[in-house]
Design an enzyme around this catalytic site. Structure first.
Site, PDB file in Angstrom:
ATOM      1  N   ASP A  25       0.861  -1.193   0.000  1.00  0.00           N
ATOM      2  CA  ASP A  25       0.000   0.000   0.000  1.00  0.00           C
ATOM      3  C   ASP A  25       0.898   1.244   0.000  1.00  0.00           C
ATOM      4  O   ASP A  25       1.872   1.291   0.745  1.00  0.00           O
ATOM      5  CB  ASP A  25      -0.877  -0.039   1.266  1.00  0.00           C
ATOM      6  N   ASN A  27      -0.747   4.564  -0.205  1.00  0.00           N
ATOM      7  CA  ASN A  27      -1.489   5.776   0.179  1.00  0.00           C
ATOM      8  C   ASN A  27      -2.177   5.661   1.541  1.00  0.00           C
ATOM      9  O   ASN A  27      -3.017   6.490   1.895  1.00  0.00           O
ATOM     10  CB  ASN A  27      -2.499   6.164  -0.914  1.00  0.00           C
ATOM     11  N   ASP A  29      -4.394   3.630   2.811  1.00  0.00           N
ATOM     12  CA  ASP A  29      -5.797   3.212   3.006  1.00  0.00           C
ATOM     13  C   ASP A  29      -5.899   1.755   3.443  1.00  0.00           C
ATOM     14  O   ASP A  29      -6.995   1.200   3.549  1.00  0.00           O
ATOM     15  CB  ASP A  29      -6.631   3.475   1.738  1.00  0.00           C
ATOM     16  N   ASP A  33      -1.781  -1.361  -3.693  1.00  0.00           N
ATOM     17  CA  ASP A  33      -2.151  -0.628  -4.903  1.00  0.00           C
ATOM     18  C   ASP A  33      -1.097  -0.792  -5.999  1.00  0.00           C
ATOM     19  O   ASP A  33      -0.021  -1.360  -5.771  1.00  0.00           O
ATOM     20  CB  ASP A  33      -2.427   0.854  -4.586  1.00  0.00           C
ATOM     21  N   ASP A 203      -9.249 -17.529 -15.317  1.00  0.00           N
ATOM     22  CA  ASP A 203      -9.948 -18.020 -14.132  1.00  0.00           C
ATOM     23  C   ASP A 203     -10.959 -19.118 -14.508  1.00  0.00           C
ATOM     24  O   ASP A 203     -11.699 -18.960 -15.488  1.00  0.00           O
ATOM     25  CB  ASP A 203     -10.688 -16.822 -13.509  1.00  0.00           C
ATOM     26  N   GLU A 245      -6.738 -21.888 -15.619  1.00  0.00           N
ATOM     27  CA  GLU A 245      -7.022 -22.513 -14.327  1.00  0.00           C
ATOM     28  C   GLU A 245      -8.117 -23.563 -14.539  1.00  0.00           C
ATOM     29  O   GLU A 245      -9.196 -23.247 -15.036  1.00  0.00           O
ATOM     30  CB  GLU A 245      -7.515 -21.469 -13.318  1.00  0.00           C
ATOM     31  N   ASP A 320      -5.693 -18.988  -3.272  1.00  0.00           N
ATOM     32  CA  ASP A 320      -6.817 -19.821  -2.846  1.00  0.00           C
ATOM     33  C   ASP A 320      -6.372 -20.951  -1.922  1.00  0.00           C
ATOM     34  O   ASP A 320      -7.209 -21.763  -1.507  1.00  0.00           O
ATOM     35  CB  ASP A 320      -7.490 -20.461  -4.078  1.00  0.00           C
TER      36      ASP A 320
HETATM   37  C1  NOJ Z   1     -10.833 -19.035  -8.885  1.00  0.00           C
HETATM   38  C2  NOJ Z   1     -10.108 -17.905  -8.235  1.00  0.00           C
HETATM   39  O1  NOJ Z   1      -8.762 -18.233  -8.119  1.00  0.00           O
HETATM   40  C3  NOJ Z   1     -10.788 -17.650  -6.922  1.00  0.00           C
HETATM   41  O2  NOJ Z   1     -10.073 -16.783  -6.096  1.00  0.00           O
HETATM   42  C4  NOJ Z   1     -12.158 -17.131  -7.220  1.00  0.00           C
HETATM   43  O3  NOJ Z   1     -12.857 -16.964  -6.024  1.00  0.00           O
HETATM   44  C5  NOJ Z   1     -12.934 -18.094  -8.123  1.00  0.00           C
HETATM   45  N1  NOJ Z   1     -12.153 -18.583  -9.210  1.00  0.00           N
HETATM   46  C6  NOJ Z   1     -14.133 -17.428  -8.714  1.00  0.00           C
HETATM   47  O4  NOJ Z   1     -13.744 -16.455  -9.650  1.00  0.00           O
END
Ligand code: NOJ
Length: 542
Positions: A25, A27, A29, A33, A203, A245, A320
């Protein structure tokens, strides 16, 4: 520096994932960023990475930390402006670092203009951008569940229909059957390519071709057709790297995703090795100790299965997943040794490694009171399991072990206030161990995890065997050691990893008797392997 106009340059590359909210970060907050990332580019250049996978920075209500996009062509204001993004792309490129953006093409935010229009009327041109089915408020089309609990269907009274969402209700699924949707997405991708972005992480890409009427989410019948079109229309440049992914990928499917002709994607980001330490029939929350023999079998399957016919992504950590040193290593006495050992196991393999921010410091999991967790998945799990009668202590143990917030605590830059992450109140608590584990301390210590990663990256660039060598597993039945070789006509590499906190007997194969020690987390080898010891031994010519 790698020549990134060349097809396949990414086979020699190492990427670094940034979760912008938690990186730096500038700034005050409490939220990381884009200028913060620019400030830390020299750190990444020092580490030696070739590209940054940037988790989403687009405009978003942040229900799922940016994986709910409300405008694909705008930056979320707390992250900065479009100019900041352009500066980042330029400054990174100047250091030989490519920016790989995260593309969320399966769903948008419910605040996206398309969805706000879509929900007004069945006749709206945007209505068909999403997946709708008829029903009555108390009778959804079927019993499908969303990934994080609750039904996958949400009722909209204005149109008298349900829309489909695989994730949160605020993340409505896009309708890929509609060619207009696909066209919009391709145009958007070109917008970013024109800005100098050199690749994309896609994604949940295996979930775009869903068919909810038959309850199909991953690997729908039209998936490969869609991917080929996407690649043809949007990823025209030879040098663009694309990473899909795919939670549902197996080796056979992955060969198709990542076939060397480039018809679909450059490589696949699959998770089979991440499902091994959970109870059979359970969920990720039902953790069990790592069955090492199964991990080795899994790695072998992917290493041999894609050899010459596809390409692996190599990772143990991301935004994740819990921190790998807490998960498969030892976050106590052997934290440093085990972090290095896990990195050795991974970086010796064939594929493109991804380092997740803080992994190169050996950052660990965190424990928070339940109110301290920000993650939508974690909060829903708590709600659902408590309602289902699980004891509180058991639910919290699952969360400590597996919550995504383990990976999302702010980056630990120094022993100063808030780990040098922010002058303000961080959006998620800093792990209290930052006074001991931080980048400044590691940069001052030649034996740190940071410098070990730096060496691993440099070795990959120096010896072709890391990119090209065929994999063979040794000691397949050992429950303590992970040993493998990589081999080309000219070179041979032996990787030995002790996955335990004990001293283990081990005899080096005769063929490697005179091998050079490229790297170890202990120094000169002894007769036995010390706790979490790792060695890389080499024969051949550099
Ligand atoms: C996989 C992403 O890595 C995860 O963080 C996200 O919550 C889900 N796809 C939904 O977009």
């Amino acid at each position: 520096m790698l020549d990134k106009t060349k097809r396949g340059w990414w086979k020699s590359a190492v990427f670094y994932q940034i979760y912008p909210k938690s990186f730096q970060d500038t700034n005050g907050d409490g939220v990381g960023d884009l200028p913060g990332i620019v400030q830390r580019l020299d750190y990444l250049a020092e580490l030696g990475v070739d590209g940054i996978w940037l988790s989403p920075v687009y405009a978003s209500p942040q229900v799922d930390n940016g994986y709910d996009i409300s405008d694909y062509r705008a930056i979320w204001p707390p992250f900065g402006t479009m100019e900041d993004m352009e500066t980042l792309i330029r400054e990174a490129k100047r250091r030989g670092i490519s920016i790989i953006m995260d593309l969320v093409l399966n769903h948008t935010s419910d605040q996206h203009r398309w969805f706000r229009e879509a929900r007004k009327s069945r006749d709206d041109p945007y209505h068909d951008y999403y997946v709708w089915r008829d029903g009555t408020p108390d009778a959804p089309p079927n019993d499908m569940r969303a990934a994080w609990g609750g039904p996958a269907w949400e009722w909209v009274p204005e149109v008298g229909q349900f829309y489909f969402h695989q994730f949160a209700p605020q993340q409505p699924d896009l309708n890929w059957e509609n060619p207009a949707v696909r066209r919009e997405l391709y145009d958007m991708i070109r917008f970013w390519v024109d800005k100098g972005v050199e690749g994309f992480r896609l994604d949940v890409i295996d979930q775009i071709a869903k068919e909810p009427d038959t309850k199909i989410t991953a690997n729908g019948p039209r998936l490969h057709e869609f991917l080929e079109e996407l690649s043809r229309e949007a990823f025209r440049e030879e040098g663009l790297v694309t990473v899909g992914e795919a939670w549902g990928a197996d080796v056979e499917r992955a060969r198709r995703y990542s076939a060397p002709d480039g018809r679909e994607l450059s490589m696949v980001f699959q998770f089979q090795h991440m499902y091994l330490d959970q109870k059979a029939g359970g969920e990720k929350w039902d953790a069990i100790p790592l069955p090492l023999v199964e991990l080795k079998r899994c790695v072998e399957r992917w290493q041999t299965g894609l050899f010459g016919s596809g390409w692996n992504s190599l990772f143990l950590d991301n935004h994740d997943l819990p921190r790998i040193v807490s998960r498969w290593g030892d976050e106590g006495q052997y934290r440093v040794a085990s972090a290095k050992m896990l990195a050795t196991m991974l970086h010796g393999l064939q594929g493109t490694p991804y380092i997740y921010q803080g992994e190169e410091l050996g950052m660990t999991n965190i424990r928070l009171p339940i109110g301290g967790y920000a993650d939508v998945e974690t909060r829903n799990l708590y709600r659902d399991r408590i309602a289902a009668g699980y004891p509180e202590a058991e639910v919290m143990a699952s969360i400590y072990a597996r919550s995504r917030d383990n990976a999302r605590t702010p980056m630990q830059w120094s022993a100063e206030k808030n780990a040098g992450f922010s002058q303000g109140e961080p959006w998620l608590p800093v792990n209290p161990n930052y006074t001991e584990i931080n980048a400044r301390a590691e940069l001052a210590d030649p034996e740190s995890v940071f410098y070990y990663y730096q060496k691993l990256i440099a070795l990959r660039k120096r010896y072709p065997v890391f990119r090209d060598g065929a994999f063979s597993l040794l000691e397949a039945e050992s429950e303590k050691l992970f040993v493998y070789t990589r081999e080309t006509e000219d070179e041979r590499l032996l990787v030995v990893c002790n996955f335990t906190g004990e001293t283990v007997d081990w005899e080096r194969p005769q063929a490697f008797a005179g091998a050079e020690l490229l790297l170890s987390n202990y120094g000169a080898p002894l007769e036995k392997l010390r706790p979490y010891e790792a060695q890389m031994l080499y024969l051949g010519r550099p």
